[in-house]
Design a protein around this motif. Structure first.
Motif, PDB file in Angstrom:
ATOM      1  N   LEU A  49      43.556 -58.500 -36.228  1.00  9.61           N
ATOM      2  CA  LEU A  49      44.139 -57.657 -35.184  1.00  9.61           C
ATOM      3  C   LEU A  49      43.072 -57.217 -34.186  1.00  9.61           C
ATOM      4  N   LYS A  50      43.479 -56.998 -32.940  1.00  7.77           N
ATOM      5  CA  LYS A  50      42.532 -56.635 -31.894  1.00  7.77           C
ATOM      6  C   LYS A  50      43.177 -55.615 -30.957  1.00  7.77           C
ATOM      7  N   THR A  51      42.383 -54.679 -30.498  1.00  7.16           N
ATOM      8  CA  THR A  51      42.825 -53.694 -29.510  1.00  7.16           C
ATOM      9  C   THR A  51      41.885 -53.742 -28.327  1.00  7.16           C
ATOM     10  N   ALA A  52      42.452 -53.776 -27.134  1.00  5.06           N
ATOM     11  CA  ALA A  52      41.661 -53.755 -25.901  1.00  5.06           C
ATOM     12  C   ALA A  52      41.911 -52.442 -25.176  1.00  5.06           C
TER      13      ALA A  52
ATOM     14  N   SER B 110      47.437 -53.657 -28.147  1.00  9.63           N
ATOM     15  CA  SER B 110      47.078 -54.177 -29.469  1.00  9.63           C
ATOM     16  C   SER B 110      47.974 -55.339 -29.864  1.00  9.63           C
ATOM     17  N   GLY B 111      47.417 -56.236 -30.657  1.00  2.73           N
ATOM     18  CA  GLY B 111      48.146 -57.383 -31.167  1.00  2.73           C
ATOM     19  C   GLY B 111      47.204 -58.260 -31.946  1.00  2.73           C
ATOM     20  N   THR B 112      47.599 -59.501 -32.176  1.00  2.00           N
ATOM     21  CA  THR B 112      46.678 -60.412 -32.830  1.00  2.00           C
ATOM     22  C   THR B 112      45.541 -60.738 -31.866  1.00  2.00           C
ATOM     23  N   ALA B 113      44.435 -61.187 -32.416  1.00  3.00           N
ATOM     24  CA  ALA B 113      43.268 -61.488 -31.573  1.00  3.00           C
ATOM     25  C   ALA B 113      43.609 -62.529 -30.508  1.00  3.00           C
ATOM     26  N   SER B 114      44.381 -63.543 -30.885  1.00  3.77           N
ATOM     27  CA  SER B 114      44.723 -64.596 -29.914  1.00  3.77           C
ATOM     28  C   SER B 114      45.639 -64.070 -28.824  1.00  3.77           C
TER      29      SER B 114
ATOM     30  N   GLU C 114      39.799 -53.102 -15.349  1.00  3.82           N
ATOM     31  CA  GLU C 114      38.464 -52.932 -15.934  1.00  3.82           C
ATOM     32  C   GLU C 114      38.576 -52.820 -17.446  1.00  3.82           C
ATOM     33  N   LEU C 115      38.045 -53.822 -18.145  1.00  2.00           N
ATOM     34  CA  LEU C 115      38.005 -53.784 -19.601  1.00  2.00           C
ATOM     35  C   LEU C 115      36.806 -52.949 -20.023  1.00  2.00           C
ATOM     36  N   ILE C 116      37.067 -51.851 -20.742  1.00  2.00           N
ATOM     37  CA  ILE C 116      35.948 -50.986 -21.121  1.00  2.00           C
ATOM     38  C   ILE C 116      35.553 -51.149 -22.588  1.00  2.00           C
ATOM     39  N   GLY C 117      36.342 -51.932 -23.349  1.00  2.00           N
ATOM     40  CA  GLY C 117      35.934 -52.166 -24.727  1.00  2.00           C
ATOM     41  C   GLY C 117      37.047 -52.765 -25.560  1.00  2.00           C
ATOM     42  N   THR C 118      36.682 -53.283 -26.725  1.00  2.51           N
ATOM     43  CA  THR C 118      37.656 -53.824 -27.675  1.00  2.51           C
ATOM     44  C   THR C 118      37.266 -53.426 -29.087  1.00  2.51           C
ATOM     45  N   ASP C 119      38.262 -53.378 -29.962  1.00  2.00           N
ATOM     46  CA  ASP C 119      38.067 -53.170 -31.396  1.00  2.00           C
ATOM     47  C   ASP C 119      38.781 -54.289 -32.139  1.00  2.00           C
ATOM     48  N   SER C 120      38.173 -54.783 -33.204  1.00  2.00           N
ATOM     49  CA  SER C 120      38.815 -55.819 -34.013  1.00  2.00           C
ATOM     50  C   SER C 120      38.760 -55.433 -35.485  1.00  2.00           C
TER      51      SER C 120
ATOM     52  N   SER D 200      55.185 -58.445 -23.960  1.00  2.00           N
ATOM     53  CA  SER D 200      56.139 -58.748 -25.028  1.00  2.00           C
ATOM     54  C   SER D 200      55.397 -59.116 -26.314  1.00  2.00           C
ATOM     55  N   GLY D 201      55.743 -58.436 -27.407  1.00  2.00           N
ATOM     56  CA  GLY D 201      55.101 -58.693 -28.687  1.00  2.00           C
ATOM     57  C   GLY D 201      53.803 -57.943 -28.883  1.00  2.00           C
ATOM     58  N   LEU D 202      53.374 -57.191 -27.867  1.00  2.00           N
ATOM     59  CA  LEU D 202      52.142 -56.408 -27.949  1.00  2.00           C
ATOM     60  C   LEU D 202      52.477 -54.920 -27.967  1.00  2.00           C
ATOM     61  N   GLU D 203      51.607 -54.145 -28.549  1.00  2.00           N
ATOM     62  CA  GLU D 203      51.806 -52.694 -28.603  1.00  2.00           C
ATOM     63  C   GLU D 203      50.942 -52.031 -27.535  1.00  2.00           C
ATOM     64  N   VAL D 204      51.590 -51.306 -26.636  1.00  5.00           N
ATOM     65  CA  VAL D 204      50.882 -50.610 -25.564  1.00  5.00           C
ATOM     66  C   VAL D 204      50.971 -49.110 -25.814  1.00  5.00           C
ATOM     67  N   SER D 205      49.844 -48.421 -25.712  1.00  2.00           N
ATOM     68  CA  SER D 205      49.825 -46.976 -25.929  1.00  2.00           C
ATOM     69  C   SER D 205      48.801 -46.328 -25.008  1.00  2.00           C
ATOM     70  N   GLN D 206      48.953 -45.020 -24.854  1.00  5.49           N
ATOM     71  CA  GLN D 206      47.993 -44.279 -24.038  1.00  5.49           C
ATOM     72  C   GLN D 206      46.702 -44.087 -24.817  1.00  5.49           C
ATOM     73  N   MET D 207      45.579 -44.142 -24.139  1.00  2.00           N
ATOM     74  CA  MET D 207      44.301 -43.892 -24.804  1.00  2.00           C
ATOM     75  C   MET D 207      44.168 -42.412 -25.146  1.00  2.00           C
ATOM     76  N   ASP D 208      43.675 -42.112 -26.342  1.00  2.00           N
ATOM     77  CA  ASP D 208      43.335 -40.722 -26.631  1.00  2.00           C
ATOM     78  C   ASP D 208      41.930 -40.470 -26.122  1.00  2.00           C
ATOM     79  N   LEU D 209      41.609 -39.197 -25.931  1.00  2.00           N
ATOM     80  CA  LEU D 209      40.365 -38.826 -25.267  1.00  2.00           C
ATOM     81  C   LEU D 209      39.138 -39.306 -26.033  1.00  2.00           C
TER      82      LEU D 209
END
Length: 250
Positions: free
Chosen positions: A216-219, A188-192, A206-212, A231-240
């Motif tokens: 802000l945007k999450t891939a 997650s981070g800014t869209a750019s 494999e990109l399976i989807g995005t949310d905006s 750097s500067g981005l938030e990385v987290s585990q996907m929940d089910l």
């Protein structure tokens, strides 16, 4: 998702419906019209197969005729826990208590394979929590295969060991919950920032989807994040639940 074929599959396995082609087997033997095998499986769903005028306690006695291993004493104990009046007629039960009645049958039947199709339909938060606790307790004392078909994915994620995701009648994932969740990540981070990350490092994944939301945007990606580029981005585990939504998004 709705209409994917979950309930149809469970009805086919338990011989309530018949396949147009192919066969369903258990230990190499065909399930269709096989009483000995059908005694080893039990399904609860939205259907009530008992006469509507039948009382709860009588239904327990009838169940024991078809499944001799049914533990009526344990079923009555569960009725007290859920505050289910065994003298009530099944048709007079609310939607929630209809589910509770069926769940008690499933937890007391003592067969190797139990299928729960939307078992918490109409249940309040307290009774849903009680059901999950009793399911784990029962499994820990006397292990059996429990298959839960549900839309409340986030709620059941802490209970299940293996995940099967069906999309339009096709199995697209079938693996352990731990393996599935560790197969991808969210970033997650800014869209750019996210667009830049995807263009530079996402091609091998494999990109399976995005949310905006706003700027802000999450891939959601299958693979491993590039540690040199986050750097500067938030990385987290996907929940089910998020993983399910993205994988089944048309």
């Amino acid at each position: 998702r709705n209409g994917a074929g979950k309930s149809t599959l469970l009805n086919l396995i338990t011989n309530r419906k018949f396949p147009d082609e192919g066969t369903i087997t258990l230990d190499g033997a065909t399930v269709a019209e096989n009483d000995a095998l059908l005694q080893q499986v039990f399904l609860i769903n939205e259907q009530n197969l008992f006469p509507e005028g039948m009382k709860v306690k009588k239904a327990f006695q009838v169940t024991k005729l078809f499944h001799p291993s049914f533990d009526e004493e344990y079923a009555l104990q569960l009725c007290k826990k859920f505050e289910l009046n065994t003298k009530k007629k099944i048709k007079s039960l609310s939607t929630g208590y209809q589910s509770i009645f069926k769940n008690i049958l499933a937890l007391s039947v003592n067969v190797p394979y139990v299928f729960f199709d939307e078992p918490v339909l109409g249940l309040d938060a307290y009774h849903r929590d009680l059901f999950y606790k009793l399911l784990i307790e029962k499994y820990s004392i006397s292990p059996f295969t429990a298959v839960i078909s549900t839309h409340l994915i986030e709620e059941v994620a802490t209970v299940i060991e293996n995940v099967i995701i069906i999309k339009k009648g096709t199995i697209i994932k079938n693996q352990s919950c731990e393996e599935l969740l560790s197969s991808g990540y969210c970033i997650s981070g800014t869209a750019s920032q996210i667009d830049s990350y995807l263009s530079s490092y996402g091609s091998s994944q494999e990109l399976i989807g995005t949310d905006s939301i706003g700027g802000l945007k999450t891939a959601y990606l299958l693979g491993t994040p590039d540690s040199s580029a986050v750097s500067g981005l938030e990385v987290s585990q996907m929940d089910l639940q998020k993983l399910f939504i993205q994988l089944t998004n048309s």
